[in-house]
Write a protein that holds these residues in place. Structure first.
Motif, PDB file in Angstrom:
ATOM      1  N   ILE A 175       0.958  -1.139  -0.100  1.00  0.00           N
ATOM      2  CA  ILE A 175       0.001   0.026   0.152  1.00  0.00           C
ATOM      3  C   ILE A 175       0.908   1.299  -0.033  1.00  0.00           C
ATOM      4  O   ILE A 175       0.639   2.228  -0.717  1.00  0.00           O
ATOM      5  N   LEU A 176       1.812   1.219   0.792  1.00  0.00           N
ATOM      6  CA  LEU A 176       2.674   2.385   0.810  1.00  0.00           C
ATOM      7  C   LEU A 176       3.678   2.586  -0.240  1.00  0.00           C
ATOM      8  O   LEU A 176       3.661   3.761  -1.003  1.00  0.00           O
ATOM      9  N   ALA A 177       3.906   1.485  -0.978  1.00  0.00           N
ATOM     10  CA  ALA A 177       4.604   1.696  -2.336  1.00  0.00           C
ATOM     11  C   ALA A 177       3.799   2.103  -3.458  1.00  0.00           C
ATOM     12  O   ALA A 177       3.900   2.918  -4.233  1.00  0.00           O
ATOM     13  N   LEU A 178       2.343   1.659  -3.464  1.00  0.00           N
ATOM     14  CA  LEU A 178       1.330   2.208  -4.102  1.00  0.00           C
ATOM     15  C   LEU A 178       1.065   3.617  -4.018  1.00  0.00           C
ATOM     16  O   LEU A 178       0.708   4.414  -5.018  1.00  0.00           O
TER      17      LEU A 178
ATOM     18  N   ASN B 174       1.518   6.557  -6.658  1.00  0.00           N
ATOM     19  CA  ASN B 174       0.577   7.405  -7.079  1.00  0.00           C
ATOM     20  C   ASN B 174       0.913   9.065  -6.852  1.00  0.00           C
ATOM     21  O   ASN B 174       0.526   9.757  -7.772  1.00  0.00           O
ATOM     22  N   SER B 175       1.598   9.272  -5.617  1.00  0.00           N
ATOM     23  CA  SER B 175       2.239  10.380  -5.471  1.00  0.00           C
ATOM     24  C   SER B 175       3.150  11.119  -6.737  1.00  0.00           C
ATOM     25  O   SER B 175       3.221  12.257  -7.015  1.00  0.00           O
ATOM     26  N   GLU B 176       4.113  10.239  -6.913  1.00  0.00           N
ATOM     27  CA  GLU B 176       4.940  10.578  -8.107  1.00  0.00           C
ATOM     28  C   GLU B 176       4.274  10.757  -9.424  1.00  0.00           C
ATOM     29  O   GLU B 176       4.758  11.854 -10.032  1.00  0.00           O
TER      30      GLU B 176
END
Length: 161
Positions: free
Chosen positions: A4-7, A11-13
């Motif tokens: 989830i943190l990676a996604l 998403n932020s990038e």
């Protein structure tokens, strides 16, 4: 949790990339404007912030300009969206846009220059549709290839009863 943190990071990038790209494209378009707005002449050097939640685009921390400059600014951002959707395979924005140049006090020369900018930016691009509405059609665009229709004057309506 780590997935989830990676996604979220991805998403932020992506969000940052999209905002920066839209800002870069739209400010380049603004620099082609023929109007009197000095800020547009050096738009690529100014700060830009697109905030979808607040429905605003700040250029050098300023939202509003003259009526005609707001028409150009709005059109530049809409064109940036269309160009981005055409060139970015991950973009889900439709490859379709309607631009209306009658909603501000834009003079004929500036309106026609904006029409020329839009068509030159889209030259060579495929798989999109753009509808521009104006009573000040650029003579070079009033042809069968681009589908510009006849002028509708006062009391000459498209739909008749």
């Amino acid at each position: 949790r780590s997935k989830i943190l990676a996604l979220e990071a991805k998403n932020s990038e992506r969000r940052s990339y999209v905002h920066k790209t839209l800002g870069d494209i739209s400010t380049c378009i603004l620099e082609m404007d023929s109007g009197n707005e000095d800020k547009f002449k050096s738009a690529t050097k100014l700060s830009t912030e697109i905030d979808f939640a607040k429905d605003r685009w700040l250029l050098n921390e300023r939202v509003n300009y003259s009526d005609s400059s707001n028409v150009v600014k709005k059109s530049a951002l809409h064109l940036a969206f269309l160009l981005f959707s055409i060139t970015d395979g991950h973009c889900r924005y439709p490859r379709f846009s309607i631009m209306d140049f009658e909603c501000g006090d834009i003079n004929e020369e500036r309106s026609q220059n904006l029409q020329e900018i839009i068509t030159s930016c889209l030259d060579g691009k495929v798989d999109y549709q753009l509808i521009m509405t104006t009573s000040k059609v650029a003579p070079s665009l009033n042809n069968d290839k681009l589908g510009v229709g006849r002028f509708y004057g006062k009391n000459d309506y498209l739909l008749k009863i």
